[in-house]
Design an enzyme around this catalytic site. Structure first.
Site, PDB file in Angstrom:
ATOM      1  N   ALA A  89       0.892  -1.174   0.000  1.00  0.00           N
ATOM      2  CA  ALA A  89       0.000   0.000   0.000  1.00  0.00           C
ATOM      3  C   ALA A  89       0.927   1.220   0.000  1.00  0.00           C
ATOM      4  O   ALA A  89       1.206   1.812   1.025  1.00  0.00           O
ATOM      5  CB  ALA A  89      -0.891  -0.014   1.237  1.00  0.00           C
ATOM      6  N   PRO A  93       1.410   7.820  -1.157  1.00  0.00           N
ATOM      7  CA  PRO A  93       2.181   8.487  -2.216  1.00  0.00           C
ATOM      8  C   PRO A  93       3.666   8.137  -2.260  1.00  0.00           C
ATOM      9  O   PRO A  93       4.388   8.705  -3.069  1.00  0.00           O
ATOM     10  CB  PRO A  93       1.990   9.969  -1.887  1.00  0.00           C
ATOM     11  CG  PRO A  93       1.863   9.985  -0.393  1.00  0.00           C
ATOM     12  CD  PRO A  93       1.146   8.720  -0.018  1.00  0.00           C
ATOM     13  N   LYS A 107       7.372   5.823   2.187  1.00  0.00           N
ATOM     14  CA  LYS A 107       8.127   4.657   2.688  1.00  0.00           C
ATOM     15  C   LYS A 107       8.742   3.880   1.530  1.00  0.00           C
ATOM     16  O   LYS A 107       9.870   3.379   1.651  1.00  0.00           O
ATOM     17  CB  LYS A 107       7.216   3.791   3.556  1.00  0.00           C
ATOM     18  CG  LYS A 107       6.748   4.594   4.761  1.00  0.00           C
ATOM     19  CD  LYS A 107       5.712   3.934   5.577  1.00  0.00           C
ATOM     20  CE  LYS A 107       5.085   4.923   6.548  1.00  0.00           C
ATOM     21  NZ  LYS A 107       4.018   5.758   5.937  1.00  0.00           N
ATOM     22  N   ASP A 140       1.929  -0.925   4.997  1.00  0.00           N
ATOM     23  CA  ASP A 140       1.594   0.297   5.732  1.00  0.00           C
ATOM     24  C   ASP A 140       0.103   0.487   5.447  1.00  0.00           C
ATOM     25  O   ASP A 140      -0.282   1.164   4.491  1.00  0.00           O
ATOM     26  CB  ASP A 140       2.447   1.448   5.174  1.00  0.00           C
ATOM     27  CG  ASP A 140       2.255   2.728   5.949  1.00  0.00           C
ATOM     28  OD1 ASP A 140       2.094   2.664   7.176  1.00  0.00           O
ATOM     29  OD2 ASP A 140       2.266   3.800   5.306  1.00  0.00           O
ATOM     30  N   CYS A 171      -0.753   4.308  10.963  1.00  0.00           N
ATOM     31  CA  CYS A 171      -0.626   5.589  11.653  1.00  0.00           C
ATOM     32  C   CYS A 171      -1.840   5.729  12.572  1.00  0.00           C
ATOM     33  O   CYS A 171      -2.491   6.769  12.604  1.00  0.00           O
ATOM     34  CB  CYS A 171      -0.523   6.737  10.664  1.00  0.00           C
ATOM     35  SG  CYS A 171      -1.835   6.734   9.460  1.00  0.00           S
ATOM     36  N   ASP A 219      -5.358  -4.029  -6.255  1.00  0.00           N
ATOM     37  CA  ASP A 219      -5.791  -4.305  -4.892  1.00  0.00           C
ATOM     38  C   ASP A 219      -4.735  -5.231  -4.286  1.00  0.00           C
ATOM     39  O   ASP A 219      -4.487  -6.318  -4.821  1.00  0.00           O
ATOM     40  CB  ASP A 219      -7.172  -4.977  -4.926  1.00  0.00           C
ATOM     41  CG  ASP A 219      -7.739  -5.154  -3.525  1.00  0.00           C
ATOM     42  OD1 ASP A 219      -6.964  -5.489  -2.604  1.00  0.00           O
ATOM     43  OD2 ASP A 219      -8.950  -4.948  -3.354  1.00  0.00           O
TER      44      ASP A 219
HETATM   45  C1  LIG Z   1      -1.381   4.736   4.924  1.00  0.00           C
HETATM   46  S1  LIG Z   1      -1.561   4.928   3.214  1.00  0.00           S
HETATM   47  C2  LIG Z   1       0.010   4.456   2.593  1.00  0.00           C
HETATM   48  C3  LIG Z   1       1.083   5.500   2.735  1.00  0.00           C
HETATM   49  C4  LIG Z   1       2.364   5.088   2.065  1.00  0.00           C
HETATM   50  N1  LIG Z   1       2.852   3.828   2.580  1.00  0.00           N
HETATM   51  C5  LIG Z   1       3.452   6.125   2.202  1.00  0.00           C
HETATM   52  O1  LIG Z   1       4.364   5.960   2.999  1.00  0.00           O
HETATM   53  O2  LIG Z   1       3.397   7.131   1.492  1.00  0.00           O
HETATM   54  C6  LIG Z   1      -2.547   3.570   2.765  1.00  0.00           C
HETATM   55  C7  LIG Z   1      -2.707   3.360   1.273  1.00  0.00           C
HETATM   56  O3  LIG Z   1      -3.427   2.148   1.076  1.00  0.00           O
HETATM   57  C8  LIG Z   1      -4.103   2.255  -0.150  1.00  0.00           C
HETATM   58  N2  LIG Z   1      -5.102   1.165  -0.182  1.00  0.00           N
HETATM   59  C9  LIG Z   1      -6.335   1.110   0.350  1.00  0.00           C
HETATM   60  N3  LIG Z   1      -6.897  -0.090   0.102  1.00  0.00           N
HETATM   61  C10 LIG Z   1      -5.987  -0.817  -0.591  1.00  0.00           C
HETATM   62  C11 LIG Z   1      -5.976  -2.120  -1.145  1.00  0.00           C
HETATM   63  N4  LIG Z   1      -7.017  -2.931  -1.016  1.00  0.00           N
HETATM   64  N5  LIG Z   1      -4.878  -2.517  -1.821  1.00  0.00           N
HETATM   65  C12 LIG Z   1      -3.801  -1.688  -1.966  1.00  0.00           C
HETATM   66  N6  LIG Z   1      -3.770  -0.433  -1.465  1.00  0.00           N
HETATM   67  C13 LIG Z   1      -4.844  -0.014  -0.787  1.00  0.00           C
HETATM   68  C14 LIG Z   1      -4.639   3.669  -0.134  1.00  0.00           C
HETATM   69  O4  LIG Z   1      -4.926   4.101  -1.447  1.00  0.00           O
HETATM   70  C15 LIG Z   1      -3.481   4.426   0.523  1.00  0.00           C
HETATM   71  O5  LIG Z   1      -2.666   4.992  -0.463  1.00  0.00           O
END
Ligand SMILES: C[S@@+](CC[C@H](N)C(=O)[O-])C[C@H]1O[C@@H](n2cnc3c(N)ncnc32)[C@H](O)[C@@H]1O
Lengths: 198, 348
Positions: free
Chosen positions: B153, B156, B159, B222, B275, B204
């Site tokens: 995940a 942007p 990480k 994350d 977070c 996904d």
């Molecule tokens: C906490 S943020 C991630 C921040 C990122 N790791 C960073 O450090 O910039 C969670 C992310 O999970 C994504 N997300 C939500 N559901 C998801 C899924 N089923 N599969 C993959 N990504 C997903 C969201 O679009 C979001 O960008």
């Protein structure tokens, strides 16, 4: 060849691209900078090229084998087009090329005062050009470099060689803005993307 | 603790807890004074054990945190040069002692919007964070050059791009996200920072092991979460999330964590982070997954600074011992956004 949401990606002949496109624009010796990379081209509304090293290429092969295409991969090389400019390099590609060569090619070094408007999407004027690196060709791409040596964008040259700058007035355009690193921050509209559609 | 019902004895531990979170009069009063949903305050009291500590937590959510920058060593050979350039622009920066190449912006025109629009930012000399806790997961998972790494995940990309930097642009990093708009931000960051070992994939995350089963050396999840640790950055989170929302989040997090474990090779590591300070999204996700699988072990987190242990008891339910090995960042203790990390190893 794999297709997904209208985008098809496939590995293509790297040597042909290097010799036919990159070497033609930037010189024969550029080919060595990209040894060991494979070329991936994804064609949809645009044709976008990427250079991938061993493990990255292997992972992409696995992905294509499962019927999916990457959103982007490895070193983004830029856009391939049917009409001139037939290749619009990315900022990262130019950075990689210049650092591999240890110098600039097909580039304009622009002073701080010219860089600011350039990063707002404006063209490069003669008054802000500090240095010019051959070869240049009218209607072809040119790297826009800051005094700090970083690449700030890509322009389209309006002159055929660095000597052409002499005949221009300070307020005349030397290179049109094609892409600059401020583009995404400005909310990067698709209008300019369309201008360089394949 | 011996007499408490145990996680494994209860058929639906999360529902068991949800039915027991009943805010008392004082929780309601405190919640109304600070602008929270009452159930949140009731939970803080349950976890922290005293009103004095709840007060310190709520107070810390009112304080601002300074933004931080990570000098991008893929583009900048000498981070001193970046510091000089930022100081010339009027920023005052201070090294973060537990995070190499990272700096807290403590003074000057230190708004996030200014720092996100400098030439230095645009040419990829640094990545900008709203707080410091986001630096912890990459440093904890600690991928190295040549490995196969996945960020399930990623957008942007704070990480993912940090991991690429630790990998010195070698090996391969699969950076996935499901969101179309956030994918654009991820791509922009990856290009800006000169990352060349990444493959970006809009997907996904739950499908990733179908394509790459048991494939990666390290996987970061994350997870998407309520953001209950980020109240100081976004006060709307004081009221945004209901208990039901947390349950829905928990279900997605469990599925994503299972996918992370299915895509890591036996012997490989998965770091789960959020977070959020909500046990529902943290220890309960870990326990839910670990209790149902035979091929996973919780490892001690070797974080770059001392953090708090995971929550072992919640509304009278005893969680499995191993959740103590997970770590929490508490705003009132560590002076950062609230955060959670747990390291899991897939075993044969
Ligand atoms: C906490 S943020 C991630 C921040 C990122 N790791 C960073 O450090 O910039 C969670 C992310 O999970 C994504 N997300 C939500 N559901 C998801 C899924 N089923 N599969 C993959 N990504 C997903 C969201 O679009 C979001 O960008």
């Amino acid at each position: 060849m794999r297709m997904c949401a209208g985008i098809r990606c496939s590995f293509e002949d790297t040597a042909q691209f290097m010799e036919g496109v990159v070497a033609r624009l930037f010189g024969e010796d550029t080919v060595k900078v990209f040894e060991g990379f494979s070329l991936l081209v994804c064609r949809g509304e645009f044709a976008e090229a990427y250079l991938l090293r061993g493990e990255v290429a292997d992972l992409v092969k696995g992905l294509l084998g499962s019927g999916r295409v990457p959103y982007a991969a490895g070193l983004y090389v830029g856009r391939l087009r049917k009409s001139r400019p037939t290749f619009v390099p990315s900022v990262d590609f130019l950075s990689f090329l210049y650092s591999g060569l240890g110098g600039f090619r097909r580039a304009l070094v622009v002073g701080e005062r010219g860089l600011k408007p350039f990063l707002y999407g404006k063209d490069v004027l003669k008054a802000s050009v500090l240095e010019c690196f051959e070869p240049l060709s009218k209607g072809e791409v040119v790297g826009i470099v800051g005094e700090d040596g970083f690449v700030y964008g890509v322009g389209l040259s309006v002159i055929d060689s660095c000597r052409g700058i002499e005949g221009l007035r300070n307020v005349d355009v030397v290179a049109e803005n094609v892409f600059d690193v401020g583009w995404y921050l400005r909310g990067g509209t698709e209008a300019r993307e369309r201008k360089f559609k394949v | 603790m011996g007499d408490l019902p145990r996680f494994s004895d209860v058929s639906d531990p999360l529902e068991w807890v949800v039915s027991r979170v009943r805010p008392g009069r004082r929780s309601k009063a405190v919640a109304s004074r600070w602008g929270y949903r009452p159930y949140m305050v009731e939970r803080y009291l349950n976890i922290l054990g005293s009103w004095a500590e709840v007060g310190r937590l709520l107070q810390s959510f009112e304080l601002s945190v300074s933004p931080s920058v990570r000098c991008n060593t893929l583009k900048v050979r000498d981070c001193g040069l970046l510091v000089e350039r930022l100081e010339r622009l009027g920023f005052e920066v201070k090294p973060i002692e537990w995070a190499e190449h990272c700096f807290e912006v403590v003074g000057g025109v230190n708004t996030v919007s200014t720092l996100g629009a400098t030439h230095e930012f645009l040419i990829g000399m640094y990545y900008l964070y709203r707080g410091r806790a986001s630096l912890l997961p990459p440093l904890t998972l600690s991928p190295v050059a040549g490995e196969r790494v996945c960020d399930l995940a990623a957008a942007p990309g704070g990480k993912a791009t940090h991991m690429a930097q630790l990998m010195r642009n070698e090996g391969v990093l699969l950076a996935c996200d499901v969101s179309r708009s956030r994918m654009r931000a991820l791509r922009s960051n990856v290009e800006r920072l000169g990352i060349r070992n990444a493959v970006l994939l809009r997907i996904d995350g739950r499908i990733v092991p179908d394509i790459f089963p048991s494939h990666f050396d390290r996987v970061l999840l994350d997870a998407p979460c309520s953001g209950e640790g980020l109240i100081m950055l976004d006060p709307s989170r004081k009221v945004k999330t209901s208990m039901r929302d947390l349950v829905r989040m928990h279900e997605l997090q469990v599925e994503l964590l299972n996918a992370a474990l299915d895509s890591v090779r036996p012997g490989g590591l998965v770091l789960y982070s959020t977070c959020s300070i909500a046990p529902e999204e943290d220890e309960f996700v870990i326990a839910e997954v670990v209790e149902r699988r035979e091929d996973v072990r919780v490892e001690r987190v070797d974080a770059p600074l001392r953090l708090s242990e995971g929550v072992e008891e919640y509304f009278g339910l005893e969680l499995p011992d191993y959740v103590r090995l997970c770590v929490r960042v508490w705003p009132h203790i560590h002076g950062m956004e609230g955060f959670f990390m747990c390291l899991l190893r897939r075993v044969d």
